[in-house]
Design an enzyme around this catalytic site. Structure first.
Site: not given
Length: 767
Positions: A448, A710, A16-17, A621, A681, A577, A127
């Site tokens: 949540g 976000h 994850r650089e 999705e 959302e 997921w 998505k």
């Protein structure tokens, strides 16, 4: 010789650089030069990986610092005018402004009241087809202009060529780019912009040709959708003009079958066609029958969406007929970009050896392509080591006792027919719940999660390394829960949450406690921007050995007399997921998960938790790409949710949450979930998404998100009041809840407190 290639490679890096560098850049710890250096290092490493696997090209154009659609917005010079860019800003600044928004104060209008400045809002995010990857949605108006406005793509081509690689460039096609965008002015159809967009694509292709690029992969995955006739008609003239540039175009489709678009795709004036032979192997023969004799056919035979090792014998059998008919016109590839799978299985040093032998990540999938090429071009003996390993893995997985649980099968066989029904209709439940909770008009809550601070992450990591005792870990998490509960009380929220300090991820946390799941150390995939997730692997039958959330939620409820929500992830989202087993229907796996969640819901109610949220952000999705398949999916997905939620009394209130999707076309199915409250959302679309719920007369209660979590910007009370007033125009006020768009895990406490304080003030103002 068979050509092998990839439609794209994961860009985040083995460790994850990219995520690390992005977040350092956003915090001001590194500058753009250092960020760009990380990008160059990752691209060089990934190109080397592709060459080492024997690929005939390396992919250029699949790298993005945030999102490939945003790359194209800049490349095509169509940044939304609402951002008020003057052209002098650095390209990266404009890029991240569109991705993340701007943390600035809204200007005052003539009456002295703050007026929301849409130029501070990030682009809407949704998505990418039926994946868990989020793309940024282009915004189009009648005044949108296109022009070649970035050299980044061409610089990366030169970068790869300087390293000695043969390049295939990846572009999102012009029709897919327009189709996935949104009109932002009335009485305007974005397809009308195609005429002025085509010349810019032509200019890009001409420049690539000048750079010596032979092949350009041009992605048009919308050909696997039900397209309006006007969009279908636009393909042939578009590609006639692009083909005239004289560069070879490989038209790439994926995620499904071409079906009614098969003849159109085969006959377009391009040099080659890529089809998804994993999702839709049945189309191979028809495509070969229709494909002109001069065209290349690229078969996507390695699964780019899942992590199971390929059955190389079966795959070879699938392509041998194609090889006989096409000869060297046959190309092989993954079904789609490998963006959707983790980078390298070699990082999984602690995984159970048997399970590990069943898996292949991006690097290993390229090796599988190499083995198929060797078998086709030489013989299977030359690739014997890879084929033998594949056979051993397939036999092991098929016969492993860990995969099947007879108790799960028995429970499903004996499931009552009405297991998915609440005891009473919503109106009856609503009256009982209002009597029980006595909430004010416009009740406030959060979705949540609360900020996952460095302290929380450090404690969890120490506990995972066995550096903390169970008792010390519990005390540390209880302290974080108490902090979150007290903050909510201070802020004046009406329905509280415990904050989820103990949870690493909303799916992984539950998978770790369910049978039939396995986990990786480093199996990260990008969800959006710097947000990476580590999907669980569902390899066997699912059941719940013990309660998963009751202790934490009960502790939180003991701290207050206000209602405390139990927080769960729904069965469809856990399925979507996760990397899902491919040896049984997805509907069967979802039903198993639903029964496990149902057990948890019932236990929460027994512990006197009266409001339980079962999040299903992925239900839209999971919708199949073709409408003809929708009813079947919505039937089993909806039933699974209702089974998870229907084991409780009428005065227990069931919430669900959905985000970053278009819901209007499945509103009857969402209503059929029969959740007492749904939160969605809506802030990035300025409540546009809510209008469909109003037109549909959505019967239950609804919480439209009033600010975008976000983005780092803090919304004003006035902004949220305006959004809620818009909401009240289409939804009865007595059915409205007030909440953020999504969970607050990725935000910091200062901005969280400020935003929630403004949100509570907005609700009070409306009361």
């Amino acid at each position: 010789m068979t050509t092998i290639h990839s439609l794209g490679f994961p860009r985040i890096g083995k460790n994850r650089e990219l995520k690390v560098a992005l977040e350092q850049y956003w915090r001001g710890e590194i500058d753009s030069t250092a960020l760009e250096a990380t990008g160059r290092e990752l691209r060089a490493r990934h190109w080397q990986t592709q060459q080492a696997a024997g690929l005939d090209f390396v992919s250029v154009g699949d790298f993005a610092y945030y999102d490939q659609m945003l790359n194209h917005i800049q490349l095509l010079g169509c940044e939304a005018s609402r951002f008020h860019f003057n052209g002098q800003e650095p390209e990266l600044n404009r890029y991240f402004t569109q991705a993340r928004g701007v943390a600035n104060e809204a200007p005052a209008c003539c009456g002295g009241h703050p007026q929301p400045d849409q130029g501070t809002w990030a682009l809407e995010m949704t998505k990418w087809f039926d994946t868990n990857y989020h793309y940024l949605v282009p915004e189009f108006t009648a005044d949108t202009q296109f022009k070649l406005n970035s050299s980044r793509l061409f610089d990366e081509v030169a970068e790869a060529q300087a390293l000695g690689y043969k390049v295939k460039v990846s572009l999102i096609g012009p029709l897919t780019f327009l189709y996935l965008g949104k009109e932002k002015t009335a009485d305007f159809e974005r397809l009308h912009l195609l005429e002025q967009l085509i010349p810019v694509y032509g200019e890009i292709l001409l420049k690539l040709k000048t750079l010596g690029v032979e092949w350009v992969q041009i992605d048009e995955p919308i050909l696997c959708l039900d397209l309006p006739a006007t969009w279908k008609t636009a393909f042939e003239p578009t590609y006639n003009r692009l083909n005239a540039v004289g560069i070879k175009l490989l038209l790439a489709t994926y995620f499904g079958a071409l079906e009614d678009n098969l003849v159109l795709a085969c006959n377009l004036p391009v040099a080659g066609l890529h089809i998804d032979a994993v999702r839709a192997p049945q189309q191979i023969s028809n495509v070969i029958d229709r494909l002109p004799h001069y065209k290349v056919l690229s078969l996507g035979v390695i699964d780019g969406r899942n992590i199971w090792r390929a059955d190389l014998d079966a795959t070879l059998a699938l392509v041998e007929d194609a090889r006989a008919r096409l000869g060297e016109r046959l190309w092989l590839a993954p079904s789609c970009s490998l963006q959707h799978v983790p980078v390298d299985l070699s990082a999984e040093t602690t995984m159970d050896a048997e399970l590990r032998s069943w898996l292949a990540f991006a690097v290993q999938k390229l090796d599988e392509l190499g083995a198929l090429k060797t078998a086709l071009d030489q013989n299977i003996i030359a690739a014997e080591q890879a084929f033998t390993a594949s056979r051993i893995a397939a036999t092991s997985r098929r016969n492993s006792p860990r995969v099947h649980n007879p108790d799960v099968a028995t429970r499903i066989a004996n499931l009552p027919a009405d297991a998915d029904q609440r005891r009473s209709l919503f109106k009856i439940r609503q009256a009982l719940q209002r009597s029980r909770f006595k909430l004010p008009l416009f009740p406030t809550t959060s979705i949540g999660s609360f900020p996952q601070t460095k302290t929380i992450r450090a404690v969890r990591a120490a506990y995972k390394r066995h550096e903390l005792t169970e008792d010390d870990y519990t005390k540390a998490m209880q302290a974080e829960i108490k902090f979150a509960v007290n903050k909510q009380i201070e802020l004046g929220l009406d329905v509280l949450v415990h904050g989820e300090a103990e949870r690493n991820d909303m799916v992984e946390y539950f998978g770790e406690q369910l049978s039939g799941f396995a986990f990786t150390q480093n199996g990260w995939v990008q969800s959006y921007g710097s947000r990476c997730v580590k999907p669980p692997i569902i390899y066997g039958d699912v059941s719940r050995p013990h309660a998963m959330t009751v202790t934490w939620t009960s502790y939180a409820q003991s701290l207050t007399s206000l209602p405390m929500k139990g927080m769960l992830t729904g069965p469809v989202t856990i399925l979507q997921w996760s990397f899902v087993r491919n040896d049984q229907p997805r509907s069967a796996t979802t039903l198993q998960i639903a029964l496990a969640i149902r057990d948890e819901v019932v236990d929460l109610e027994r512990a006197h938790i009266g409001i339980i949220q079962i999040d299903e952000p992925a239900i839209r999705e999971g919708l199949p790409l073709r409408r003809s398949d929708w009813n079947d999916y919505l039937a089993w997905a909806g039933r699974a949710f209702r089974i998870s939620a229907s084991g409780v009394s009428d005065d227990t209130q069931i919430h669900t949450h959905m985000c970053y999707s278009e819901f209007n076309d499945i509103l009857p199915a969402i209503a059929a979930l029969d959740a007492d409250v749904i939160t969605i959302e809506t802030s990035r679309s300025d409540m546009e998404l809510l209008r469909g719920f109003g037109d549909f007369n959505y019967p239950n209660e609804i919480g439209p998100g009033v600010y975008d979590i976000h983005s780092p910007r803090i919304p004003t009370t006035e902004e949220m009041v305006r959004l809620l007033k818009k909401a009240a125009e289409v939804i009865p006020a007595e059915h409205l809840w007030v909440n953020p768009d999504c969970g607050l895990k990725t935000r910091g406490w200062p901005e969280t407190e400020a935003a929630l304080a403004n949100m509570v003030a907005a609700a009070k103002a409306l009361r």
